[in-house]
Scaffold this active site. Structure first.
Site, PDB file in Angstrom:
ATOM      1  N   ASN A  25       0.792  -1.228   0.000  1.00 21.01           N
ATOM      2  CA  ASN A  25       0.000   0.000   0.000  1.00 21.01           C
ATOM      3  C   ASN A  25       0.824   1.278   0.000  1.00 21.01           C
ATOM      4  O   ASN A  25       0.295   2.364  -0.211  1.00 21.01           O
ATOM      5  CB  ASN A  25      -0.927  -0.007   1.231  1.00 21.01           C
ATOM      6  CG  ASN A  25      -1.871   1.166   1.274  1.00 21.01           C
ATOM      7  OD1 ASN A  25      -2.711   1.335   0.396  1.00 21.01           O
ATOM      8  ND2 ASN A  25      -1.734   1.990   2.292  1.00 21.01           N
ATOM      9  N   TYR A  82       4.013   8.953 -11.451  1.00 17.73           N
ATOM     10  CA  TYR A  82       2.963   8.361 -10.622  1.00 17.73           C
ATOM     11  C   TYR A  82       2.044   7.484 -11.475  1.00 17.73           C
ATOM     12  O   TYR A  82       1.817   6.309 -11.164  1.00 17.73           O
ATOM     13  CB  TYR A  82       2.157   9.466  -9.929  1.00 17.73           C
ATOM     14  CG  TYR A  82       1.141   8.941  -8.942  1.00 17.73           C
ATOM     15  CD1 TYR A  82       1.524   8.548  -7.666  1.00 17.73           C
ATOM     16  CD2 TYR A  82      -0.203   8.827  -9.284  1.00 17.73           C
ATOM     17  CE1 TYR A  82       0.598   8.053  -6.763  1.00 17.73           C
ATOM     18  CE2 TYR A  82      -1.133   8.342  -8.388  1.00 17.73           C
ATOM     19  CZ  TYR A  82      -0.725   7.950  -7.130  1.00 17.73           C
ATOM     20  OH  TYR A  82      -1.642   7.451  -6.229  1.00 17.73           O
TER      21      TYR A  82
END
Length: 256
Positions: free
Chosen positions: A69, A135
């Site tokens: 995560n 990203y």
């Protein structure tokens, strides 16, 4: 997610690169009666992740659920292209998942009791609306990795989910606070530049984003239902329809 898992009666090992935040989270969960421990871990460092895995096995025995995560936000755009930004984001967002799988998957396969892996991607991994961005590039990669992983692990009784949230009220917009010196300083954009305006809008959307607890509930549900794609916000279909339609149209043009 840790809170939601603890509520389900699971034992939880939290891993974080930020010691103070880790200690605070562990204390808060223990105050609820949860069986939780914490380990400092830098997911960009394979040895650090391996150490976190060993700490987990020693603390709790067999591990059944793995959540990759950790994530950071890094700048993009076509001018200038910062190699340090790309390396940092790739090392955390992409290689962090690789390191997690490398350290935990042999253990989960080995104990033979089944399990589930949740890889956090993003809607930025479904639609490159951020433009040229490290990203988005890493999140597209995490989606692809997860799809391939799911096919290989399904016969072994190990489930896989890829979490693709839109804006959630996390501190990812402040992730530069933990940027290692080896990647150099974060770039500073002129206040009146287009890049600064984009960053300001992203920060605004994060602050108005979804409560992380509701995302966690969807993750728990996905594990129970063995559901692969986990989306979080209504209206997300519209964000991908144009891209998917263009792909299908280009394929139809080849077969015509």
């Amino acid at each position: 997610m840790a809170t939601a898992f603890a509520r389900e009666g699971m034992k939880v090992m939290l891993a974080d690169v930020e010691t103070g935040a880790l200690d605070k989270a562990v204390a808060a969960l223990r105050a609820t009666g949860a069986d939780v421990q914490g380990v400092v871990c830098d997911v960009a460092d394979p040895d650090s992740v391996q150490g976190a895995a060993q700490a987990s096995f020693l603390a709790f025995g067999n591990i059944h659920v793995l959540c990759n995560n950790a994530g950071v936000a890094g700048g993009g755009g076509i001018d200038p292209i910062s190699l340090d930004d790309w390396r940092w984001v790739i090392d955390v967002n992409l290689m962090g998942v690789v390191h997690g799988l490398r350290s935990f998957l042999p253990h989960i396969r080995g104990h033979g009791e089944g399990g589930h892996i949740i890889n956090t991607a993003s809607m930025a991994g479904m639609n490159a609306g951020l433009g040229l961005s490290p990203y988005s590039a890493t999140k597209f990669a995490v989606v692809s990795m997860s799809e391939g992983l799911a096919a290989q692990l399904r016969p072994l009784g190990i489930g896989v989910s890829v979490l693709c949230p839109s804006y959630v009220r996390t501190r990812i917009g402040e992730s530069g606070r933990n940027r290692p010196e080896q990647y150099g300083p974060s770039r500073q954009f002129a206040p009146d530049s287009p890049a600064a305006a984009i960053i300001a809008e992203i920060v605004r959307r994060l602050e108005a984003g979804l409560d992380p607890a509701s995302v966690a509930d969807r993750v728990v549900s996905a594990i129970h239902d063995d559901r692969f794609y986990v989306f979080t916000h209504p209206g997300m279909r519209a964000e991908v329809e144009e891209r998917f339609s263009a792909i299908l149209a280009a394929m139809d043009a080849v077969s015509a």
